[in-house]
Design a protein around this motif. Structure first.
Motif, mmCIF file in Angstrom:
data_model
loop_
_atom_site.group_PDB
_atom_site.id
_atom_site.type_symbol
_atom_site.label_atom_id
_atom_site.label_comp_id
_atom_site.label_asym_id
_atom_site.label_seq_id
_atom_site.Cartn_x
_atom_site.Cartn_y
_atom_site.Cartn_z
ATOM 1 N N LEU A 80 5.934 6.378 -14.987
ATOM 2 C CA LEU A 80 4.809 5.474 -15.223
ATOM 3 C C LEU A 80 3.564 5.956 -14.475
ATOM 4 N N ALA A 81 2.425 5.821 -15.113
ATOM 5 C CA ALA A 81 1.162 6.232 -14.495
ATOM 6 C C ALA A 81 0.796 5.283 -13.357
ATOM 7 N N PRO A 82 0.075 5.766 -12.353
ATOM 8 C CA PRO A 82 -0.328 4.911 -11.229
ATOM 9 C C PRO A 82 -1.165 3.711 -11.692
ATOM 10 N N GLN B 297 0.844 -1.185 0.000
ATOM 11 C CA GLN B 297 0.000 0.000 0.000
ATOM 12 C C GLN B 297 0.888 1.247 0.000
ATOM 13 N N PRO B 298 0.475 2.315 -0.713
ATOM 14 C CA PRO B 298 1.292 3.528 -0.771
ATOM 15 C C PRO B 298 1.675 4.075 0.605
ATOM 16 N N SER B 299 0.827 3.898 1.591
ATOM 17 C CA SER B 299 1.125 4.448 2.912
ATOM 18 C C SER B 299 2.334 3.784 3.547
ATOM 19 N N SER B 300 2.698 2.596 3.061
ATOM 20 C CA SER B 300 3.814 1.871 3.660
ATOM 21 C C SER B 300 5.157 2.517 3.377
ATOM 22 N N ILE B 301 5.224 3.417 2.387
ATOM 23 C CA ILE B 301 6.501 4.045 2.075
ATOM 24 C C ILE B 301 6.668 5.381 2.798
ATOM 25 N N ALA C 259 3.144 2.419 -9.666
ATOM 26 C CA ALA C 259 2.811 2.095 -11.050
ATOM 27 C C ALA C 259 2.216 0.700 -11.197
ATOM 28 N N LEU C 260 2.387 -0.137 -10.181
ATOM 29 C CA LEU C 260 1.918 -1.508 -10.282
ATOM 30 C C LEU C 260 0.408 -1.593 -10.119
ATOM 31 N N ALA C 261 -0.217 -2.323 -11.030
ATOM 32 C CA ALA C 261 -1.642 -2.614 -10.905
ATOM 33 C C ALA C 261 -1.826 -3.687 -9.843
#
Length: 216
Positions: A136-138, A20-24, A166-168
């Motif tokens: 790369l697009a989200p 999840q983005p919040s993990s970074i 960028a990963l689906a």
């Protein structure tokens, strides 16, 4: 990522799954400096990158098989160079899929455009990108393949953090690079141990798994 099955085998695979983005948020960046090299002489590098003997140690068919590419998906070849993997990736995604061939060197991108045209790889799009951002697009790609390129990147933790969004869903990043023991590859000082690659990818909010040699 896997250890060499012989001293000269350079295949090294790391499977990365998106978090999840919040993990970074708030992750510390550990300094890393890549090997910088002039790749503008495309004809000279094509003789090396596209040497038929490369298949024996790069094992491209096995690499592609491990990616488990779904027809119709979008796949990125990051640091694609002269396009050694493009034909195989084009076949894997099929006519409804897309291959984004990314490189920082404009002449390499031009070389790949000509190659894609000559080989009728209509689903391949070569594109020049910045050295510090894949652009790369989200949630836009299912697989990112990074072959013999990770050791060239600066600030690899930060770079991984730009790849992660960028990963689906169920997207993966595969890093293929030279082993410390290989007789081929960059100077040993610029090679990266599997455990260090994992740490750098985790700095970017990714989960990394080392693939053992016997699993290949």
């Amino acid at each position: 990522m896997l250890s060499a099955m012989s001293s000269w085998l350079t295949l090294l695979l790391v499977l990365i799954c998106a978090c999840q983005p919040s993990s970074i948020t708030g992750r510390a960046e550990h300094g890393s400096h890549g090997l910088h090299k002039d790749f503008s002489d495309t004809e000279r590098f094509a003789q090396h990158f596209d040497d038929p003997a490369r298949d024996a140690w790069q094992r491209p068919n096995e690499v592609i098989a491990h990616l488990r590419i779904t027809p119709g998906s979008t796949v990125v070849d990051l640091g694609a160079g002269t396009g050694y993997f493009l034909r195989a990736l084009s076949k894997a995604v099929g006519p409804t899929g897309k291959v984004l061939a990314l490189d920082v060197e404009a002449k390499m991108v031009g070389f790949m455009k000509q190659r894609a045209s000559e080989q009728a790889l209509a689903n391949v799009t070569p594109r020049q990108v910045a050295a510090d951002d894949p652009g790369l697009a989200p949630a836009s790609v299912a697989r990112v393949l990074i072959v013999n390129t990770w050791h060239h990147l600066d600030q690899r933790g930060s770079y991984a953090a730009k790849l992660a969004p960028a990963l689906a869903a169920s997207g993966e990043i595969w890093v293929v690079d030279f082993t410390l023991e290989s007789d081929l590859g960059p100077p040993v000082a610029h090679r990266i141990a599997p455990e260090q690659v994992v740490r750098e990818l985790e700095q970017g909010g990714l989960r990394a798994e080392i693939i053992a040699a016997e699993q290949l």
